[in-house]
Design a protein around this motif. Structure first.
Motif, PDB file in Angstrom:
ATOM      1  N   GLN A  38       0.750  -1.226  -0.079  1.00 49.93           N
ATOM      2  CA  GLN A  38      -0.039   0.039  -0.116  1.00 49.93           C
ATOM      3  C   GLN A  38       0.835   1.319   0.068  1.00 49.93           C
ATOM      4  O   GLN A  38       0.407   2.096  -0.597  1.00 49.93           O
ATOM      5  CB  GLN A  38      -0.901  -0.099   1.360  1.00 49.93           C
ATOM      6  N   LYS A  96      -6.695   0.859  12.820  1.00 51.21           N
ATOM      7  CA  LYS A  96      -6.576  -0.135  11.719  1.00 51.21           C
ATOM      8  C   LYS A  96      -6.616   0.163  10.257  1.00 51.21           C
ATOM      9  O   LYS A  96      -5.870   0.141   9.286  1.00 51.21           O
ATOM     10  CB  LYS A  96      -7.133  -1.368  12.093  1.00 51.21           C
ATOM     11  N   GLY A  97      -7.867   0.956  10.080  1.00 55.47           N
ATOM     12  CA  GLY A  97      -8.103   1.580   8.548  1.00 55.47           C
ATOM     13  C   GLY A  97      -7.029   2.436   8.283  1.00 55.47           C
ATOM     14  O   GLY A  97      -6.446   2.166   7.064  1.00 55.47           O
ATOM     15  N   SER A  98      -6.483   3.298   9.175  1.00 55.20           N
ATOM     16  CA  SER A  98      -5.368   4.429   8.518  1.00 55.20           C
ATOM     17  C   SER A  98      -4.121   3.680   8.453  1.00 55.20           C
ATOM     18  O   SER A  98      -3.530   4.071   7.556  1.00 55.20           O
ATOM     19  CB  SER A  98      -5.516   5.718   9.477  1.00 55.20           C
ATOM     20  N   LEU A 112      -0.227  13.420   8.241  1.00 51.09           N
ATOM     21  CA  LEU A 112      -1.828  13.346   8.422  1.00 51.09           C
ATOM     22  C   LEU A 112      -1.799  12.194   9.391  1.00 51.09           C
ATOM     23  O   LEU A 112      -2.707  12.020  10.213  1.00 51.09           O
ATOM     24  CB  LEU A 112      -2.421  13.271   7.315  1.00 51.09           C
ATOM     25  N   PHE A 113      -1.482  10.994   9.042  1.00 48.38           N
ATOM     26  CA  PHE A 113      -1.344   9.762   9.711  1.00 48.38           C
ATOM     27  C   PHE A 113      -0.812   9.919  10.931  1.00 48.38           C
ATOM     28  O   PHE A 113      -1.368   9.401  12.095  1.00 48.38           O
ATOM     29  CB  PHE A 113      -0.510   8.676   8.676  1.00 48.38           C
ATOM     30  N   SER A 131      -3.570   0.714   7.786  1.00 47.01           N
ATOM     31  CA  SER A 131      -3.632  -0.073   6.363  1.00 47.01           C
ATOM     32  C   SER A 131      -3.458   0.783   5.181  1.00 47.01           C
ATOM     33  O   SER A 131      -3.013   0.462   4.125  1.00 47.01           O
ATOM     34  CB  SER A 131      -4.772  -1.173   6.353  1.00 47.01           C
ATOM     35  N   SER A 132      -4.335   1.980   5.316  1.00 47.36           N
ATOM     36  CA  SER A 132      -4.244   2.910   3.983  1.00 47.36           C
ATOM     37  C   SER A 132      -2.869   3.289   3.705  1.00 47.36           C
ATOM     38  O   SER A 132      -2.635   3.691   2.732  1.00 47.36           O
ATOM     39  CB  SER A 132      -5.166   3.954   4.229  1.00 47.36           C
ATOM     40  N   ILE A 133      -2.053   3.555   4.764  1.00 45.17           N
ATOM     41  CA  ILE A 133      -0.634   4.257   4.608  1.00 45.17           C
ATOM     42  C   ILE A 133       0.263   3.049   4.356  1.00 45.17           C
ATOM     43  O   ILE A 133       1.250   3.417   3.539  1.00 45.17           O
ATOM     44  CB  ILE A 133      -0.281   4.580   5.967  1.00 45.17           C
ATOM     45  N   VAL A 153       0.336  13.146   3.356  1.00 51.18           N
ATOM     46  CA  VAL A 153      -0.420  12.015   3.847  1.00 51.18           C
ATOM     47  C   VAL A 153       0.245  11.235   5.146  1.00 51.18           C
ATOM     48  O   VAL A 153      -0.476  10.812   6.222  1.00 51.18           O
ATOM     49  CB  VAL A 153      -0.561  10.948   2.809  1.00 51.18           C
ATOM     50  N   GLN A 204       1.814   2.120  -3.514  1.00 47.36           N
ATOM     51  CA  GLN A 204       0.697   3.005  -4.142  1.00 47.36           C
ATOM     52  C   GLN A 204       0.549   4.290  -3.811  1.00 47.36           C
ATOM     53  O   GLN A 204       0.325   5.075  -4.712  1.00 47.36           O
ATOM     54  CB  GLN A 204      -0.855   2.369  -3.510  1.00 47.36           C
ATOM     55  N   LEU A 205       0.824   4.593  -2.572  1.00 49.03           N
ATOM     56  CA  LEU A 205       1.020   6.065  -2.183  1.00 49.03           C
ATOM     57  C   LEU A 205       1.983   6.850  -3.011  1.00 49.03           C
ATOM     58  O   LEU A 205       1.931   7.676  -3.523  1.00 49.03           O
ATOM     59  CB  LEU A 205       1.250   6.071  -0.680  1.00 49.03           C
TER      60      LEU A 205
END
Lengths: 682, 154
Positions: free
Chosen positions: B26, B82-84, B48-49, B86-88, B45, B29-30
């Motif tokens: 992931q 968990k969501g953030s 922010l995380f 995993s997005s990072i 990002v 991807q960023l």
């Protein structure tokens, strides 16, 4: 990817230039080539990191992105600009509103494709997405590849809309439009500017005219307001659900600008809803979900419901007569025209629940209900509920249970009323607050209200919503309709209850109930958030029969911590708002629900929001107002006509009743610990 | 240090992070989302995380410090984290969150406290690593070089 994106980007740029300069048709064609570039996406997520990443990814896909970190903001954005977006992506877990509730709202009000997403990949959650009507479910972390294809949902939805149209009978038109729309579909999403202008044009014109417009890119979207839905339901009932064909419905409704295809697609949804009510016992929450979404639109009726509730409450002595009057005038007065019709619906519902407390689900209760025009609380709760219970509404839990039971049995009918009733009932069960019929207990009422709403689950309506499930359970809501006055209430708000009215179908009034259902979800969501609701759910089960009663209490209890419940009630709010003010209602609570709000509700809404539960559900307003108004007599219009004999309620009722059974189990979607569906005979 | 050298160092460092599980696909991807129009995307990002995560960790600490722990709330926070993460692409943080949620379901106070410590530990580790990585990138850009794309074969 980069190279292709670049090319698309360039072509978009050139086409946009062409668009501005030239002919709309040419621009549309150019835009069509670029599709899906330019797709207008609204993304809602409370996680700032995810939001930022999603926005960037979507921009990379050449979509037009608007991001939002609060569900309510998103809803208001969507409402302000109904045709401003093509697709919505929303997170499931959000602090201010449950993602599924938002999903339902959007489905009901705007009928946009909604994609849910979450880090939660549990089967239960994904299933919830399905039953609530999400067109897709993405698991976080979301990859850009997953986002690249979201345009398919937009296209698919449009195709399906056209199909509905065709099925409605206007084949010639359908064919013509289908061709146009298919071409337009692609271009419309891409050609935002062009489409918007053409859409705007369309919205202004008669919808049928739009079809003739070859350059019109998209079928105009009709918003099924509470009033409209009530009219629809009335027409359907008049014709008989089996014989109701779009053409005849359209004629009966006699609404200028409404097309047969609009009616057809709405009818389809309505039928699904009814089907769910009657047959989907296995799918907990199926009913609710699907139905609920349309419900939203019909929240208006909720307000009418509140009227009923108020009356019921008043009848039971809970509500001081004066307050009732006030309530009625303030809150219920809304749906002026509709009162007559809505009422019957509500009555039926109430009757439904009352009449057959034992019947539980759909066992011919409908028949009873239908005939029972005079629903007074006592009447409505024939066996299980002791009259005095009704009167006293003291029984809180017990009565609620009974009522709920009744309500549940009524299934469909109840569902409509239930939301209101449920909410009302809830308070009772909960805290015994109602016992003293003390309006003063209002605060307590509110909390239960939230719950009752849920539990009442307007059987049919509620299922879909998370919170709503409870509503459905509360067949007992019907009791509320019993008091004709109560019924009137929702009716009046016909316009408001978007979703709720749906299940009821029978009368506009009922429809108001349905919105309630949707409302309930809001409530539920609120409730969930508040955590405090749990207890009410337990009560809920018992409440079935009590619902109506509770309802009253709720109304009375307007003062109760509306925060949780008020949201749902808000629906009715327009009236409620004013009432609240008078009553010194803690408006803070009312907020969420006011869908119907008109301006009033909005104001209330904000005030109500303080409690934090406000569910932006304006649709629920009817409910809210009811709850809030507790004391106010919701409707002056009352009920007498609530359940017109000619109402083809029977079918609906039975369907609804059956649904009730089903719905009850669906409750578990609520996630309330205390919530035990056991009471609801399925 | 000249640009080429810095770039090589960056690549090696990034690869280690992937190998050790600190970061996953992931994150790539960023990085791919970053372009000339958004040259600071990754930095933004990630910042922010960091901010968001620290808030969540504070909330978690407070929530678990209550006499009556509200596990639903705790679970909600962990879910968010968990969501953030995993997005990072902060894989180890995400995994720690998954374990954390399991214990939340069991409503096991001791275990959840331990999980919180574990999540915090992983978070600070990855924060450190990411800051180092981003610093390296900054140095390269400052020196006039471009950030090499990592090909991890994902």
């Amino acid at each position: 990817m980069n190279s292709s994106i670049g090319k698309a980007y360039m072509s978009t740029a050139s086409s946009s230039a062409g668009r501005k300069a030239g002919d709309a048709a040419a621009a549309a064609a150019a835009a069509a080539d670029q599709f899906p570039a330019g797709l207008r996406v609204l993304v809602v997520d409370d996680d700032p990191t995810c939001l930022m990443i999603l926005e960037k990814m979507l921009r990379t896909c050449l979509y037009e992105v608007t991001k939002c970190n609060r569900a309510e903001t998103a809803l208001s954005m969507l409402r302000e600009n109904k045709n401003g977006f093509d697709v919505v992506i929303s997170d499931v877990h959000m602090p201010d509103m449950d993602g599924f509730k938002l999903l339902e709202h959007i489905g009901l009000e705007m009928d946009l494709p909604v994609i849910m997403m979450s880090a939660d990949d549990g089967k239960h959650v994904v299933m919830k997405g399905v039953t609530h009507g999400a067109c897709d479910y993405l698991i976080k972390p979301v990859r850009i590849e997953a986002l690249k294809n979201i345009w398919q949902h937009v296209v698919r939805k449009r195709k399906n809309e056209w199909k509905d149209f065709e099925q409605s009978g206007s084949v010639e038109e359908g064919d013509r439009q289908l061709k146009q729309s298919e071409d337009a579909d692609y271009s419309s999403s891409a050609n935002e500017g062009n489409w918007k202008s053409s859409k705007r044009r369309k919205d202004d014109e008669d919808e049928t005219d739009e079809r003739d417009d070859t350059s019109s890119l998209k079928k105009p979207r009709v918003v099924w307001s509470v009033e409209l839905h009530q009219q629809f339901v009335a027409a359907v009932n008049q014709l008989g659900i089996d014989k109701a064909v779009p053409k005849k419905i359209l004629e009966l409704m006699n609404v200028p600008g409404l097309t047969r295809e609009n009616v057809a697609s709405h009818l389809q949804k309505y039928r699904l809803y009814l089907r769910r009510l009657s047959g989907v016992s296995q799918h907990p929450g199926n009913l609710n979900n699907s139905f609920m979404s349309p419900q939203e639109a019909t929240f208006g009726p909720l307000s009418s419901l509140s009227g009923l509730d108020l009356q019921t409450l008043a009848a039971t002595g809970q509500l001081p007569a004066q307050s009732l009057v006030t309530l009625q005038s303030s809150g219920l007065g809304r749906p002026t025209g509709k009162s007559g019709i809505p009422m019957p619906l509500i009555d039926q519902r109430n009757i439904f629940s009352f009449e057959n407390p034992k019947l539980r689900f759909g066992e011919g209760q409908q028949q009873h209900v239908n005939n029972n025009k005079q629903m007074n609380l006592l009447h409505g709760i024939p066996t299980t509920m002791e009259p005095k219970q009704l009167a006293g509404l003291h029984h809180g839990a017990q009565s609620m249970g009974n009522m709920n039971m009744q309500v549940a049995s009524h299934g469909s009918q109840s569902s409509q009323n239930n939301p209101l009733l449920m909410q009302m009932a809830q308070p009772q069960a909960r805290g015994q607050m109602l016992n003293d019929s003390s309006l003063g207990h209002a605060p307590r009422l509110l909390s239960p209200m939230g719950q009752p709403m849920l539990s009442n689950g307007i059987a049919a309506n509620v299922p879909t919503r998370n919170g709503i499930q409870e509503n459905i359970r509360a067949p007992s809501y019907n009791p509320v309709p019993q008091t004709s006055s109560m019924l009137n209430f929702p009716m009046n708000h016909a316009s408001e209850l978007p979703g709720n009215s749906y299940p009821l179908g029978s009368t506009p009034g009922i429809s108001s109930l349905t919105p309630k259902v949707a409302f309930r979800e809001d409530v539920n969501s609120d409730i969930k958030g508040s955590v405090g609701f749990l207890p009410s759910y337990d009560i809920f089960n018992d409440l079935d029969h009590h619902k109506p009663q509770n309802w009253e209490l709720q109304n009375v209890g307007m003062t109760f911590d509306a925060s949780q419940h008020s949201n749902s009630l808000q629906g009715n709010l327009n009236h409620a708002q004013s009432v609240l003010v008078q009553q010194g209602f803690s408006s803070g609570q009312m907020n969420g629900q006011n869908r119907s709000a008109t301006v009033v509700s909005k104001t209330m809404f904000s005030s109500g929001d303080s409690t934090g539960h406000v569910n932006a559900q304006n649709g629920n307003q009817p409910l809210n107002s009811l709850l809030v108004d507790g004391t106010v007599r919701v409707k002056s219009e009352t009920p007498t006509n609530l359940y017109p004999d000619d109402f083809g309620q029977e079918d609906l009722m039975s369907a609804l009743l059956k649904q009730q059974d089903v719905i009850a189990p669906a409750e578990h979607e609520f996630d309330f610990d205390g919530y035990s569906l056991d009471n609801i005979p399925v | 240090m000249e640009v080429g050298q810095m770039q090589r160092r960056l690549v090696d460092y990034t690869k280690t992070l992937f190998m050790e599980g600190f970061l996953d696909a992931q994150f790539l991807q960023l990085q791919q989302l970053q372009d000339e129009n958004n040259p600071d995307f990754v930095v933004e990002v990630v910042s922010l995380f960091f901010d968001d995560s620290e808030k969540l960790l504070n909330n978690l600490s407070m929530a678990l410090d209550q006499p009556n722990v509200d596990f639903k709330k705790v679970d909600a926070h962990v879910h968010q984290l968990k969501g953030s993460s995993s997005s990072i692409g902060a894989q180890r943080v995400k995994n720690a969150c998954i374990a954390f949620r399991n214990f939340c379901e069991e409503q096991n106070i001791d275990a959840t406290l331990r999980c919180l410590q574990q999540v915090k530990h992983e978070y600070y580790l990855v924060k450190n690593k990411l800051e180092t990585l981003l610093r390296l990138e900054q140095q390269i850009v400052a020196a006039g070089g471009s950030i090499p794309m990592i090909d991890m074969g994902f």
